[in-house]
Structure formats: structure tokens, C-alpha cells
Write a protein that holds these residues in place. Structure first.
Motif, PDB file in Angstrom:
ATOM      1  N   PHE A  88       0.832  -1.215   0.000  1.00  0.00           N
ATOM      2  CA  PHE A  88       0.000   0.000   0.000  1.00  0.00           C
ATOM      3  C   PHE A  88       0.863   1.260   0.000  1.00  0.00           C
ATOM      4  O   PHE A  88       0.441   2.304  -0.522  1.00  0.00           O
ATOM      5  CB  PHE A  88      -1.024  -0.014   1.148  1.00  0.00           C
ATOM      6  N   LEU A  89       2.081   1.190   0.550  1.00  0.00           N
ATOM      7  CA  LEU A  89       2.967   2.354   0.509  1.00  0.00           C
ATOM      8  C   LEU A  89       3.467   2.615  -0.908  1.00  0.00           C
ATOM      9  O   LEU A  89       3.563   3.776  -1.334  1.00  0.00           O
ATOM     10  CB  LEU A  89       4.148   2.150   1.459  1.00  0.00           C
ATOM     11  N   VAL A  90       3.772   1.556  -1.661  1.00  0.00           N
ATOM     12  CA  VAL A  90       4.188   1.715  -3.062  1.00  0.00           C
ATOM     13  C   VAL A  90       3.062   2.353  -3.873  1.00  0.00           C
ATOM     14  O   VAL A  90       3.277   3.296  -4.644  1.00  0.00           O
ATOM     15  CB  VAL A  90       4.585   0.354  -3.674  1.00  0.00           C
ATOM     16  N   VAL A  91       1.841   1.829  -3.677  1.00  0.00           N
ATOM     17  CA  VAL A  91       0.681   2.372  -4.388  1.00  0.00           C
ATOM     18  C   VAL A  91       0.467   3.833  -4.032  1.00  0.00           C
ATOM     19  O   VAL A  91       0.242   4.682  -4.911  1.00  0.00           O
ATOM     20  CB  VAL A  91      -0.584   1.547  -4.046  1.00  0.00           C
ATOM     21  N   ARG A  92       0.571   4.145  -2.736  1.00  0.00           N
ATOM     22  CA  ARG A  92       0.353   5.531  -2.294  1.00  0.00           C
ATOM     23  C   ARG A  92       1.444   6.466  -2.801  1.00  0.00           C
ATOM     24  O   ARG A  92       1.178   7.627  -3.140  1.00  0.00           O
ATOM     25  CB  ARG A  92       0.254   5.582  -0.774  1.00  0.00           C
ATOM     26  N   LEU A  93       2.680   5.973  -2.862  1.00  0.00           N
ATOM     27  CA  LEU A  93       3.772   6.802  -3.380  1.00  0.00           C
ATOM     28  C   LEU A  93       3.585   7.104  -4.871  1.00  0.00           C
ATOM     29  O   LEU A  93       3.844   8.231  -5.311  1.00  0.00           O
ATOM     30  CB  LEU A  93       5.110   6.092  -3.161  1.00  0.00           C
ATOM     31  N   ILE A  94       3.141   6.112  -5.622  1.00  0.00           N
ATOM     32  CA  ILE A  94       2.877   6.336  -7.050  1.00  0.00           C
ATOM     33  C   ILE A  94       1.812   7.412  -7.220  1.00  0.00           C
ATOM     34  O   ILE A  94       1.954   8.339  -8.022  1.00  0.00           O
ATOM     35  CB  ILE A  94       2.439   5.024  -7.726  1.00  0.00           C
ATOM     36  N   CYS A  95       0.738   7.280  -6.431  1.00  0.00           N
ATOM     37  CA  CYS A  95      -0.361   8.255  -6.519  1.00  0.00           C
ATOM     38  C   CYS A  95       0.084   9.632  -6.038  1.00  0.00           C
ATOM     39  O   CYS A  95      -0.281  10.655  -6.625  1.00  0.00           O
ATOM     40  CB  CYS A  95      -1.557   7.775  -5.711  1.00  0.00           C
ATOM     41  N   SER A  96       0.869   9.667  -4.970  1.00  0.00           N
ATOM     42  CA  SER A  96       1.347  10.951  -4.436  1.00  0.00           C
ATOM     43  C   SER A  96       2.218  11.665  -5.460  1.00  0.00           C
ATOM     44  O   SER A  96       2.124  12.882  -5.636  1.00  0.00           O
ATOM     45  CB  SER A  96       2.151  10.732  -3.151  1.00  0.00           C
ATOM     46  N   ALA A  97       3.073  10.912  -6.124  1.00  0.00           N
ATOM     47  CA  ALA A  97       3.958  11.511  -7.122  1.00  0.00           C
ATOM     48  C   ALA A  97       3.163  12.118  -8.274  1.00  0.00           C
ATOM     49  O   ALA A  97       3.552  13.148  -8.841  1.00  0.00           O
ATOM     50  CB  ALA A  97       4.932  10.463  -7.650  1.00  0.00           C
TER      51      ALA A  97
END
Length: 271
Positions: A88-97
Motif C-alpha cells: 500500500f505504501l508503493v501504491v500511495r507513493l505512485i499516486c502521491s507523485a
């Protein structure tokens, strides 16, 4: 010799222990409401709730890093919870970027880096101390439902739909990522201090995030709830995700505080 005096904390713990379940629920609810009221009047910028939540989460993972570095054992840790956390952190980082890119992105990157290191230590360096038999929660029980829910329940923004679905998937997955760790602790019956500190940090982190939504509902006079009647179910999904994780961890936090007040280093989970 005179009789040894009990500390105020032990006296309070024994008094709470003697109360009925209804009284315990009432006390817990009262403390939660008083905490929300205190946060309402002390925190002016609601964005600080999420910053505090992510900071506490990062601190919890750093506790695990300290444990693995100094104790040289990963006994009691769920690799599956760490893998869900990394996902979920990878997914959130992609979205945040793609969507925002701010302090949340930095905190998530720190958490992801620490989590990846924890997974590496569990799977390779300290593999001999990992109790795989107790870490038996099937990941597809949570990953597949979260993916399905994310398709209809995602925020209405101007960004590409794939990023909105990913954001929703990450949020739902975060809400249930601790379940493998709780299952492992239920199987083991006993929890050593550093693992307990980590899970308690997750509980505090989720309470802060949940507090944000509850205070938002209060300050808008329930305006967010009217969005649901207009067919905007994203807010309901976000609120329920936070509430689910908060309640999942509430029981553990109760036993954590109880053990702490009694001066116990090793926690015992109820059967």
C-alpha cells in the motif's frame, strides 16, 4: 515488614479489571470522545492529523528496525503484514507523485524504505527465527476484496481514473494490513515488547487519521454525510476504512495499556 503499596496505575488497572464489559466500553468511549474534543481545540490545521499519523507509523516501523538490529530475531513478526504495508505504501507513493507530492510523500518514502529493510531481514538475514507456521493469514483474503472495492469506490477528481482506483485500493489495503500480524499474535498467545510497541503505534496512527474524518464531519455540520445521499460513496468508503482499522486495533491497544500499567514486559493475548 509493612505491606507493599500498590502504585496508582496498578490500583486503577485492578479497578478497571473488575468492571463489567459495558462499563469498560463506556470508559473507552468516553476517553476517545474526550481525546477527540482535545484534538478539535488544539489542532487547527487538519492536515496535521495525517502528518502525525504517518509520523507515528514511521516511528513504529523504526522500532522494528531497532529490534531486528539489536535482538537479531524476527520472532513474533508477521512478514505478511510487512508485505501488505510495502504494497500500500508503493501504491500511495505512485499516486502521491502523480497527484500531490508533499510532506506525505517524504514520510511514506521513509516508511517504505524501513519496511523494505524489515522484509529483507525477515526473509533472508533472520530467516531462521521467522515462525512461518504462525504467520498463516491468506493474503488474498484482503487483497482481492480491496481491489474489487476500489473500482466503484474512489474519489471524484480530475486525475486519471487508474490513479483514483489505485489511491482507493491503497487506502482499503492499509485498513486491513495489520490483520496477519494480529493473527500471528493470536496464534502465539504471547507478544514480546518491541512487536507490541509497533502494533500500538499503528493503533495510535489510525486513531489520529480517524479523528480527522470525525472532526471534519462535526465541523461541516454533517455536510460530508449529505454527499452520500448524492451518490458520492467515496467519503463513506474512506470513513469506514478508517473506522474498521481503528476498531481492529482497539482491542489490542486495550491489552497493551493494561499490560503497561501492570508493569508486564510480555503481553498475553486473550484466547
Amino acid at each position: 515488614m509493612g505491606r507493599r503499596r500498590s502504585s496508582p496505575a496498578n490500583v486503577l488497572s485492578e479497578w478497571v479489571k473488575k468492571q463489567s464489559m459495558k462499563v469498560k466500553i463506556f470508559l473507552g468511549t468516553t476517553i476517545a470522545i474526550l481525546t477527540l474534543v482535545a484534538l478539535k481545540f488544539t489542532v487547527k490545521d487538519h492536515n496535521h492529523f495525517f502528518i502525525a499519523s504517518e509520523t507515528v507509523h514511521s516511528a513504529g516501523i523504526l522500532v522494528l528496525v531497532y529490534k531486528l538490529t539489536t535482538k537479531k530475531t524476527c520472532s513474533g513478526l508477521s512478514s505478511k503484514t510487512q508485505e501488505l504495508t510495502a504494497l500500500f505504501l508503493v501504491v500511495r507513493l505512485i499516486c502521491s507523485a502523480m497527484i500531490e507530492g508533499n510532506i506525505h510523500t517524504i514520510l511514506d518514502f521513509i516508511s517504505l524504505s524501513a519496511t523494505a529493510w524489515v522484509i529483507y531481514m525477515i526473509r533472508f538475514k533472520l530467516k531462521s527465527t521467522y515462525i512461518k507456521e504462525l504467520d498463516n493469514f491468506p493474503l488474498y483474503y484482503v487483497v482481492i476484496p480491496c481491489a474489487i472495492l476500489a473500482i466503484p469506490l474512489n474519489p471524484y477528481t480530475l486525475h486519471h481514473r487508474i490513479f483514483r482506483i489505485l489511491w482507493s485500493f491503497g487506502m482499503f489495503l492499509e485498513a486491513v494490513s495489520v490483520m496477519p500480524q494480529l493473527r500471528l499474535m493470536q496464534n502465539a498467545k504471547m507478544i514480546e515488547p518491541f512487536t507490541a510497541h509497533y502494533v500500538f503505534a499503528l493503533g495510535v496512527s489510525r486513531f489520529l487519521a480517524c479523528a480527522h474524518w470525525i472532526i471534519q464531519i462535526y465541523e461541516t455540520g454533517g455536510g460530508y454525510l449529505f454527499l452520500i445521499s448524492s451518490g458520492y460513496f467515496w467519503f463513506l468508503g474512506a470513513l469506514l476504512a478508517e473506522l474498521v482499522q481503528t476498531f481492529i486495533l482497539a482491542d489490542f491497544c486495550y491489552y497493551y495499556i493494561k499490560s503497561f500499567m501492570q508493569g508486564q514486559l510480555i503481553m498475553r493475548m486473550p484466547v
